[in-house]
Scaffold this motif. Structure first.
Motif: not given
Ligand code: NAP
Length: 241
Positions: A74-75, A98-99, A191-194, A216-218
């Motif tokens: 995120a940062q 994302a998936w 997480k939706n890391s893909g 949710s993704r950042p």
């Protein structure tokens, strides 16, 4: 001409293998105890905040930044793109797509673990696949049984019901399904890391009819983004010597 490769993902390592011999420095945050080697010289550890990052770019004569950090970092992406803008350095984010849900998937998206807790039925048994860093943020879920998967063994779980599952995700949906059944899992939080790694548990969830709650993704910052390794490679080659 030196390009900084912000890493910590499989894509960053794959990209580094294409850049051997060029003026590229990879950077890892130091969260993984034994990171697999990169194809370029690598520094490890945080920069010490925004000013440390600015100093690093100046001291190393960095001419461009390729940001291949994780979609849930995120940062660093926010900081890197802002400071590159400020210093007029070319910046590109290499972002894993994302998936997407398929027929039979029961996915819901929430912003936080507290929001996930609010939609879970009482006495759920959760497979928490959001990474080891989540271990310190599970309080909202403590009414439920939590099985958290993490790569490093850091000792017993600090929550009342459930425990830790130490190990990497399998790429085999049947192995993941057996793990989910063994622990009596009723819900997955992930997480939706893909990407391919970690997707097998979602295949298994579909087969077993289990609901999945995805964090949710950042938000993506206003900066150039690509999902293509080839584009990322061309970007680096245009700015490294
Ligand atoms: P983050 O929130 O964006 O960054 C937190 C802090 O970690 C930053 O302020 C910075 O410390 C340091 N940092 C992050 N990426 C760095 C890098 N490539 N090189 C040097 N320092 C870095 O990131 P995060 O979510 O904590 O993730 C940390 C690292 O793990 C990232 O490299 C990411 O790609 C990888 N990773 C993250 C996840 C995830 O789910 N978040 C999953 C797999 C891998 P300073 O302020 O001291 O500079």
């Amino acid at each position: 001409m030196t390009v900084l490769l912000l890493g910590g993902t499989g894509e960053a390592r794959a990209l580094s293998q294409r850049l051997t011999g060029l003026g590229v420095i990879a950077s890892l945050a130091g969260v993984t105890r034994k990171p697999k080697p990169y194809g370029v010289p690598t520094r490890i550890g945080g920069f010490g905040g925004a000013n440390g990052f600015r100093s690093f770019l100046k001291d190393e004569g960095v001419t461009a930044v390729i940001d291949a950090t994780h979609p849930y970092a995120a940062q660093m992406p926010q900081r890197a793109s802002a400071i590159c803008g400020e210093m007029a350095l070319p910046y590109l984010r290499l972002l894993r797509p994302a998936w997407q849900p398929q027929s039979g998937d029961q996915w819901q998206e929430v912003a936080t673990l507290a929001e996930a807790a609010a939609i879970l039925p009482t006495n759920s048994t959760i497979f928490l696949a959001t990474g080891g860093q989540s271990a310190d943020h599970t309080k909202a879920l403590h009414a439920h049984t939590i099985w958290l998967r993490r790569v490093d063994d850091t000792g017993p779980a600090p929550w009342p019901k459930g425990g830790m599952i130490v190990g990497l995700p399998s790429n085999d949906p049947q192995v993941e399904a057996a793990l989910l059944q063994r622990h009596g899992i009723t819900h997955i939080i992930a997480k939706n890391s893909g990407g391919p790694m970690g997707y097998a548990k979602l295949d298994a969830a579909r087969t077993l009819g289990l609901p999945v709650i995805l964090l949710s993704r950042p938000p993506i910052q206003h900066a150039p983004v690509t999902t293509s390794l080839d584009t990322a490679e061309s970007f680096v080659k245009a700015h490294a010597s």
